[in-house]
Enzyme design. Structure first.
Site, PDB file in Angstrom:
ATOM      1  N   ASP A  67       1.082  -0.744   0.022  1.00  0.00           N
ATOM      2  CA  ASP A  67       0.234   0.038   0.076  1.00  0.00           C
ATOM      3  C   ASP A  67       0.268   1.388   0.179  1.00  0.00           C
ATOM      4  O   ASP A  67       1.565   1.271   0.939  1.00  0.00           O
ATOM      5  CB  ASP A  67      -0.818  -0.208   1.022  1.00  0.00           C
ATOM      6  CG  ASP A  67      -1.567   1.338   1.001  1.00  0.00           C
ATOM      7  OD1 ASP A  67      -1.803   2.063   0.403  1.00  0.00           O
ATOM      8  OD2 ASP A  67      -2.848   1.382   2.535  1.00  0.00           O
ATOM      9  N   LEU A  68       1.397   1.748  -1.179  1.00  0.00           N
ATOM     10  CA  LEU A  68       1.691   3.165  -1.383  1.00  0.00           C
ATOM     11  C   LEU A  68       1.187   3.702  -1.172  1.00  0.00           C
ATOM     12  O   LEU A  68       2.423   5.771  -0.719  1.00  0.00           O
ATOM     13  CB  LEU A  68       2.344   3.211  -2.330  1.00  0.00           C
ATOM     14  CG  LEU A  68       2.952   2.082  -3.723  1.00  0.00           C
ATOM     15  CD1 LEU A  68       3.700   2.275  -5.006  1.00  0.00           C
ATOM     16  CD2 LEU A  68       4.647   1.830  -1.942  1.00  0.00           C
ATOM     17  N   LYS A  69      -0.018   3.956  -0.261  1.00  0.00           N
ATOM     18  CA  LYS A  69      -0.647   5.126  -0.301  1.00  0.00           C
ATOM     19  C   LYS A  69      -0.387   5.376   1.315  1.00  0.00           C
ATOM     20  O   LYS A  69      -1.231   6.383   2.541  1.00  0.00           O
ATOM     21  CB  LYS A  69      -2.023   5.033  -0.034  1.00  0.00           C
ATOM     22  CG  LYS A  69      -2.336   5.431  -2.008  1.00  0.00           C
ATOM     23  CD  LYS A  69      -3.547   5.518  -2.911  1.00  0.00           C
ATOM     24  CE  LYS A  69      -4.082   5.915  -3.460  1.00  0.00           C
ATOM     25  NZ  LYS A  69      -5.201   5.784  -4.174  1.00  0.00           N
ATOM     26  N   ARG A  98       4.602  12.818  -5.375  1.00  0.00           N
ATOM     27  CA  ARG A  98       3.412  13.116  -4.476  1.00  0.00           C
ATOM     28  C   ARG A  98       3.379  11.845  -3.572  1.00  0.00           C
ATOM     29  O   ARG A  98       2.805  11.979  -2.188  1.00  0.00           O
ATOM     30  CB  ARG A  98       1.800  13.648  -4.438  1.00  0.00           C
ATOM     31  CG  ARG A  98       1.660  14.352  -5.793  1.00  0.00           C
ATOM     32  CD  ARG A  98      -0.033  14.437  -5.780  1.00  0.00           C
ATOM     33  NE  ARG A  98      -0.393  13.859  -6.942  1.00  0.00           N
ATOM     34  CZ  ARG A  98      -0.402  13.957  -8.340  1.00  0.00           C
ATOM     35  NH1 ARG A  98       0.584  15.353  -8.504  1.00  0.00           N
ATOM     36  NH2 ARG A  98      -1.077  13.370  -9.006  1.00  0.00           N
ATOM     37  N   HIS A 133      -3.123   7.144 -24.728  1.00  0.00           N
ATOM     38  CA  HIS A 133      -2.227   5.611 -25.592  1.00  0.00           C
ATOM     39  C   HIS A 133      -1.837   5.683 -26.207  1.00  0.00           C
ATOM     40  O   HIS A 133      -1.073   6.866 -27.442  1.00  0.00           O
ATOM     41  CB  HIS A 133      -4.194   5.180 -25.975  1.00  0.00           C
ATOM     42  CG  HIS A 133      -5.393   4.534 -24.227  1.00  0.00           C
ATOM     43  ND1 HIS A 133      -4.118   3.649 -23.400  1.00  0.00           N
ATOM     44  CD2 HIS A 133      -6.065   5.068 -24.082  1.00  0.00           C
ATOM     45  CE1 HIS A 133      -5.102   3.441 -22.337  1.00  0.00           C
ATOM     46  NE2 HIS A 133      -5.807   4.388 -23.373  1.00  0.00           N
ATOM     47  N   ASP A 163       3.718   1.934 -27.632  1.00  0.00           N
ATOM     48  CA  ASP A 163       3.697   0.854 -26.086  1.00  0.00           C
ATOM     49  C   ASP A 163       5.383  -0.273 -25.502  1.00  0.00           C
ATOM     50  O   ASP A 163       5.966   0.311 -25.310  1.00  0.00           O
ATOM     51  CB  ASP A 163       2.530   0.190 -25.327  1.00  0.00           C
ATOM     52  CG  ASP A 163       1.567   0.727 -25.626  1.00  0.00           C
ATOM     53  OD1 ASP A 163       1.277   2.068 -24.540  1.00  0.00           O
ATOM     54  OD2 ASP A 163       0.266   0.275 -25.044  1.00  0.00           O
TER      55      ASP A 163
END
Length: 375
Positions: A67-69, A98, A133, A163
């Site tokens: 969980d990088l939040k 952030r 994209h 990509d």
């Protein structure tokens, strides 16, 4: 998984989960020996349990959920980054900062870290914060305008150019450049891999060709279906043959094997439509298998257009081992080949439980799991 082998053995990579280009870059590194630890969402990893990931681009990797939040998750990621060589990050510009895991944050704990950033538009410029994209990136690079038949609209080649080639492969290349440089300087570097840049680079020859007048409008040139000697032709059974008989000697061999005579001069562009129709008529007279027999072993530069399901069984691909089967999934083998390097472990990605070698003691990991931060 077995110990990693190859020229990148010993190189540790943290790959932040994302869409295709990032995992493709990680696959290219893992294919040649890097130890790649894939960082996914806690919920995704917890729901999958210990079931291996069948996605080809996750082969040879391990995976965890983090969980990088959460502050605890960010702190854990920094501990992992402290013992890593490379981070592959796939967020929009500013997101990693952030979260507290941007280049400055991680270089503070590991100044030797290579921080590879993968985006469509790059880290700066007016389009950098916007969505996009593959089709958008190759459109803005000018590449898309070159693809398609004469008189038709621009046709995107799936999402290969932006990509995978302009993005994932260029990122892997950039990481290797930075690793090589680090051998001299001892310092890490940020790699800004933008698909719009990569796609443009792939078309370097054609940008010059347009400016010099060598390359004309879409679908009118030697290599873009403009020329009858470089195109595909339907056979009697609704399949196709690919013709690449560009040089005179290959053309002469093809024409002879097909039994054709009195053809329009191939050097006269005005006669190309008539020449194309003669070839189309001839190819429609036999099945693909029959034409394969005609051209077998020749230098006519004519090949069957194989379906994806057929390619692995072609004698040449079988002889070279171009395709392998891993976990019941048939897939391309690693490329390019380094002669003498033993075969790599391509097992599907599995969850890594013991993170102590990555600097996260089991006691700490257990606390993070209990808190729902780690899976």
């Amino acid at each position: 998984m077995d110990q990693r082998k190859g020229p990148l053995a010993g190189v540790r990579v943290l790959e932040l989960a994302g869409l295709a280009p990032g995992p493709f870059a990680g696959m290219m590194l893992a294919d040649h020996g890097a130890e790649v630890l894939r960082i996914d969402r806690v919920s995704a990893v917890a729901s999958a349990g210990d079931k291996p990931r069948a996605d080809v681009m996750d082969r040879g990797k391990r995976t965890i959920g983090l969980d990088l939040k959460s502050p605890e998750g960010v702190a854990a990621f920094k501990r992992l980054a402290a013992s890593a060589d490379v981070v592959v990050e796939v967020f929009r510009p500013g997101v990693a900062e952030r979260l507290g895991i941007g280049p400055a944050d991680l270089h503070a704990v590991n100044p030797r870290l290579i921080y590879g950033r993968m985006t469509g538009w790059g880290q700066d410029g007016p389009l950098a914060p916007t969505a996009g994209h593959d089709i958008d990136y190759i459109a803005i690079s000018g590449v898309l305008s070159m693809l398609g038949r004469e008189g038709g609209k621009p046709t995107p080649p799936i999402n290969i150019l932006g990509d995978f080639a302009g993005g994932g492969l260029m990122l892997a290349y950039g990481v290797l450049l930075a690793l090589l440089e680090r051998e001299r300087t001892g310092a890490g570097r940020v790699v800004d891999a933008a698909m719009v840049d990569g796609a443009a680079t792939l078309f370097a020859m054609f940008y010059h060709g347009v400016q010099s007048g060598f390359w004309g409008p879409r679908g009118t040139n030697l290599l873009d279906t403009g020329a009858p000697m470089y195109d595909t032709y339907e056979t009697a059974d609704g399949k196709f043959m690919a013709v690449g008989a560009l040089e005179p000697q290959f053309w002469a061999e093809m024409v002879a094997l097909m039994g054709l005579s009195d053809l329009p001069d191939r050097n006269d562009r005005a006669g190309w439509p008539a020449l194309r129709e003669r070839l189309a008529e001839a190819f429609r007279s036999r099945t693909r298998a029959e034409w394969e027999a005609v051209f077998e072993g020749s230098d006519a530069c004519v090949s069957p257009v194989l379906e994806m399901s057929e390619a692995a069984d072609h004698p040449h691909n079988k002889a070279r081992g171009t395709f392998v089967e891993v976990g019941g999934v048939r897939q391309p083998a690693p490329a390019p080949r380094l002669v003498g390097v033993p075969e790599q472990d391509l097992s599907p990605a599995t969850r890594l439980a013991d993170l102590s070698s990555w600097g996260l003691p089991e006691e700490t990991a257990a606390e993070l799991r209990e808190a729902g931060v780690l899976a």
